[in-house]
Write a protein that holds these residues in place. Structure first.
Motif, mmCIF file in Angstrom:
data_model
loop_
_atom_site.group_PDB
_atom_site.id
_atom_site.type_symbol
_atom_site.label_atom_id
_atom_site.label_comp_id
_atom_site.label_asym_id
_atom_site.label_seq_id
_atom_site.Cartn_x
_atom_site.Cartn_y
_atom_site.Cartn_z
ATOM 1 N N ALA A 1 29.253 45.234 43.476
ATOM 2 C CA ALA A 1 29.380 44.069 42.602
ATOM 3 C C ALA A 1 29.699 42.833 43.427
ATOM 4 O O ALA A 1 30.607 42.833 44.253
ATOM 5 C CB ALA A 1 30.463 44.310 41.556
ATOM 6 N N SER A 2 28.951 41.752 43.211
ATOM 7 C CA SER A 2 29.038 40.576 44.065
ATOM 8 C C SER A 2 29.662 39.380 43.369
ATOM 9 O O SER A 2 29.580 38.264 43.870
ATOM 10 C CB SER A 2 27.640 40.208 44.581
ATOM 11 N N GLY A 3 30.301 39.588 42.202
ATOM 12 C CA GLY A 3 30.899 38.465 41.492
ATOM 13 C C GLY A 3 32.012 37.789 42.256
ATOM 14 O O GLY A 3 32.312 36.618 42.019
ATOM 15 N N ILE A 4 32.643 38.499 43.216
ATOM 16 C CA ILE A 4 33.705 37.893 43.998
ATOM 17 C C ILE A 4 33.177 36.775 44.884
ATOM 18 O O ILE A 4 33.899 35.852 45.244
ATOM 19 C CB ILE A 4 34.418 38.969 44.857
ATOM 20 N N GLN A 5 31.887 36.815 45.230
ATOM 21 C CA GLN A 5 31.313 35.847 46.148
ATOM 22 C C GLN A 5 30.186 35.019 45.548
ATOM 23 O O GLN A 5 29.706 34.103 46.202
ATOM 24 C CB GLN A 5 30.760 36.572 47.385
ATOM 25 N N ALA A 6 29.751 35.328 44.339
ATOM 26 C CA ALA A 6 28.582 34.643 43.786
ATOM 27 C C ALA A 6 28.783 34.359 42.306
ATOM 28 O O ALA A 6 29.282 35.207 41.573
ATOM 29 C CB ALA A 6 27.327 35.490 43.985
ATOM 30 N N GLY A 7 28.368 33.178 41.882
ATOM 31 C CA GLY A 7 28.438 32.846 40.465
ATOM 32 C C GLY A 7 27.499 33.700 39.647
ATOM 33 O O GLY A 7 27.902 34.336 38.673
ATOM 34 N N THR A 8 26.230 33.750 40.018
ATOM 35 C CA THR A 8 25.259 34.652 39.401
ATOM 36 C C THR A 8 24.507 35.375 40.512
ATOM 37 O O THR A 8 24.141 34.771 41.524
ATOM 38 C CB THR A 8 24.251 33.903 38.507
ATOM 39 N N SER A 9 24.288 36.677 40.315
ATOM 40 C CA SER A 9 23.550 37.466 41.298
ATOM 41 C C SER A 9 23.322 38.847 40.726
ATOM 42 O O SER A 9 24.010 39.274 39.801
ATOM 43 C CB SER A 9 24.328 37.577 42.623
#
Length: 709
Positions: A136-144
């Motif tokens: 999960a990339s929500g820690i570094q990206a707004g949407t992805s």
């Protein structure tokens, strides 16, 4: 920006810089794998080493890229079991998947931590490494997309480097590149680094000759012990015909052994190359404040220009009136289309302001990073061609007639986002740490079609917050256990077409979740990690007839993709050699759909078992042998799981020899890829309700000589 770098100019630049600086002897460099003690920007917690983070991340360094002859991001699929092909055609954009999810080239890529658009050919010649975040990339990206993120690390000025490399491969590909770094000034406060290359490309794949050029300059200025200013610029251009996929023959999978992998179906007399013309620039200011607090302002600009052109096989209108939409005809015929979308423009800006440091609150030490990220993206297109050109055949012998008329519409897009983020690493005890992350994003997006009166304009904005939590426990100084949970976001709008009753409306954001448990260990002899993950990603689906009748269907959330798996990786090191290995066992299924027949199905083009190995052993002084292995299990070809692609194994071999001649370090590299000349279908992406088949590249050789002064 067009770039023309001759061998003479590069050699002259090397000689000039070598004369200006004192030459020095470089130590022997061996191929190494992951470093557990190396920090990764993409982790989000500053200089914390990978071994201490409650997540899975991987840093692929320059030497590992060189050892495997990797020229583009698609080559990462050789090195990490969690990273796979998602639609990788020669001469085109690289598409990756992580943990079974396709990455979104618009949102899942970073360059020194700043968002970039990866809908282009990305040069690696001026990259110090590639970071891969898994999960999960929500820690570094707004949407992805939820699979992970890829971050490119730009080479910056270091100690004296004066390097010239000559490379040869395949049927006559030739490349020359240089890497020059120099520090100057009374206190060596100024630094410059130049990376430049030019290549004539002639791959094993027929009819794909082309050129690659790169010019990149990075500089820094240490204004004081506490203040540093960095600037860099990169321009690269790739011109090369791309490779369309093969497909099913009716409802049958063709035997890969009967298909020559050198055949390029984009071989018409009117075929034109795809041209990627790209530039990047950035400024970064770093200021050390009191204690260990630091402030940073980082700005980046990306300008992409693409001429996308292809003789495009898709579907088949059979002589008996049957139309095969997802495949070619049983006899190997297909409809050939003349596709052209020229002068595509994609520009991006990103500005990040951040503050980091430690403080004590409630008797606990907090390592905090907080900041604001502002991004803007816009794309501008003209009309495109997508015209029937005749009937082709998988033999590659059929001739068709071009029709480049720009009858078809295209879509312009504008996007703005504002993101606030806060990350906190809390030392609860000497062994126990809590990790907290929060990102709030506000996005504004609009689009409209060009070259048509039916613009189908959309315009919407959304706000959402993605949390992330982790807990780690040091069992001993070399072994850590952790658990983490996080969310990610994807945003979508219902197509603004009359058939949709909710046309043009923003849909509720897709909120994915990941739960992960892991163990990590690091020592002088071995770095290893083991992780179990569970990712849930909601899905959208169209319901109704979805024909040309107005309001005949609606798009809304339905079910989810659930990917559960085990991941293991290790870097074993012994005197004179080592083994870098990774393994992933993945159970990916659809579940929760209102359409019961979809539940329990596996996604197309996702293998359940993947193994990647890179072995190295010094044979005698200066000579090192390397062996690589990739094993990918069977995968589904069709969404209904009625057809499977067989498992395959590829073996690569290489030698590296370095020695000293006077003050010059000579490094010879030679390799053979696909040593056994294995014939197999490498991947089977399913897009636009059509099956694409890409073969393993045939056995090919490569060699290079690097001179370091």
């Amino acid at each position: 920006m067009a770039i023309h770098l001759s061998l003479t100019r590069i050699a002259a630049a090397l000689a000039l810089m070598s004369t200006a600086a004192a030459a020095q002897q470089l130590p022997t460099v061996s191929v190494t794998g992951r470093s557990a003690e190396a920090p990764v920007q993409i982790g989000g917690f500053g200089d914390t080493p990978v071994a201490k983070l409650p997540l899975q991340a991987n840093l692929v360094g320059t030497e590992l890229l060189l050892a495997n002859g990797i020229q583009n991001l698609a080559g990462l699929t050789l090195l990490d079991a969690s990273v796979g092909d998602a639609y990788n055609s020669q001469g085109y954009v690289s598409y990756l998947k992580i943990r079974g999810f396709d990455l979104d080239n618009r949102f899942n890529y970073r360059r020194d931590g700043l968002p970039i658009n990866a809908e282009t050919a990305i040069a690696l010649g001026n990259k110090a490494g590639v970071e891969i975040l898994k999960g999960a990339s929500g820690i570094q990206a707004g949407t992805s997309a939820p699979g992970g993120l890829v971050n490119l690390i730009v080479k910056r000025p270091t100690a004296e480097i004066h390097s010239l490399t000559l490379g040869f491969s395949e049927r006559g590909t030739a490349e020359v590149s240089t890497d020059l770094s120099h520090r100057f000034g009374n206190d060596r406060e100024f630094g410059l680094r130049l990376n430049a290359s030019t290549a004539h490309v002639k791959p094993q794949l027929n009819d794909t000759r082309g050129q690659r050029h790169l010019f990149a300059l990075a500089g820094d200025w240490k204004l004081s012990p506490d203040t540093k200013l960095e600037a860099e610029f990169e321009a690269n251009k790739q011109t090369q015909a791309s490779q369309p996929g093969f497909s099913l023959l009716g409802n049958k999978l063709p035997d890969a052994k009967s298909i020559d992998p050198r055949i390029n179906l984009n071989n018409q007399a009117w075929s034109q190359p795809v041209v990627f013309d790209n530039s990047f620039a950035s400024l970064r200011w770093q200021q050390r404040l009191s204690g260990d607090w630091k402030a940073q302002a980082h700005w980046g600009r990306q300008a992409l220009k693409t001429d996308d052109r292809l003789a495009y096989p898709f579907g088949c209108s059979a002589a008996d009136g049957t139309y095969w939409a997802s495949s070619y005809c049983p006899n190997g015929d297909f409809d050939m289309w003349d596709f052209r979308s020229e002068n595509e423009r994609r520009n991006s800006d990103a500005t990040d302001f951040s503050l980091s440091g430690s403080l004590v609150l409630g008797g606990l030490r907090h390592q905090i990073t907080t900041g604001l990220l502002f991004t803007r993206f816009w794309s501008r297109f003209q009309g495109q061609a997508y015209n029937w050109a005749g009937t082709g055949n998988i033999s590659g012998q059929a001739r068709t007639v071009a029709d480049g008329s720009l009858y078809d519409a295209n879509t312009n897009r504008d996007e703005h986002s504002r993101e606030f983020y806060l990350r906190d690493a809390v030392a609860l005890t000497a062994e126990l740490n809590a990790w907290l992350g929060l990102r709030h994003s506000r996005v504004e997006r609009s689009s409209y079609r060009v070259n048509t009166s039916d613009t189908r304009a959309t315009d919407y904005d959304q706000g959402f917050t993605t949390p992330w939590l982790g807990l780690s426990y040091a069992i001993n100084p070399q072994l850590m256990a952790y658990a983490s949970w996080g969310q990610g976001i994807e945003s979508e709008v219902a197509p603004n077409r009359s058939r949709y009753s909710n046309r043009g409306q923003a849909l509720p954001a897709l909120k994915s979740e990941q739960l992960e448990f892991g163990l990590k260990s690091g020592s002088k002899t071995v770095d290893w990690s083991l992780a179990a993950f569970d990712i849930k990603r909601p899905a959208w689906r169209d319901f109704g007839n979805c024909d040309s009748t107005a309001n005949s269907c609606v798009r809304h959330a339905d079910g989810e993709a659930r990917h559960r798996g085990l991941e293991a990786q290790a870097d074993l090191k012994w005197e004179g050699g080592g083994l870098l290995g990774s393994w992933m066992q993945l159970r990916a299924r659809n579940q929760g759909s209102a359409i019961g027949s979809l539940n329990g199905l596996r996604p197309a083009n996702v293998p359940e078992t993947t193994i990647k190995l890179q072995a190295r052993q010094q044979l005698f002084a200066g000579l090192q042998a390397q062996l690589g292995l990739v094993r990918e299990g069977a995968r589904e070809v069709l969404p209904d799981n009625s057809l499977q692609l067989p498992a395959w194994t590829r073996i690569d071999a290489a030698l590296r020899f370095d020695h000293q001649v006077g003050r010059t370090q000579w490094i010879w590299r030679a390799g053979v890829d696909n040593l056994t000349n294995r014939r197999a279908w490498k991947e089977s992406p399913y897009q636009y309700e059509h099956v694409y088949l890409y073969p393993l590249a045939p056995r090919s050789w490569r060699a290079s000589l690097e001179l370091s002064l």
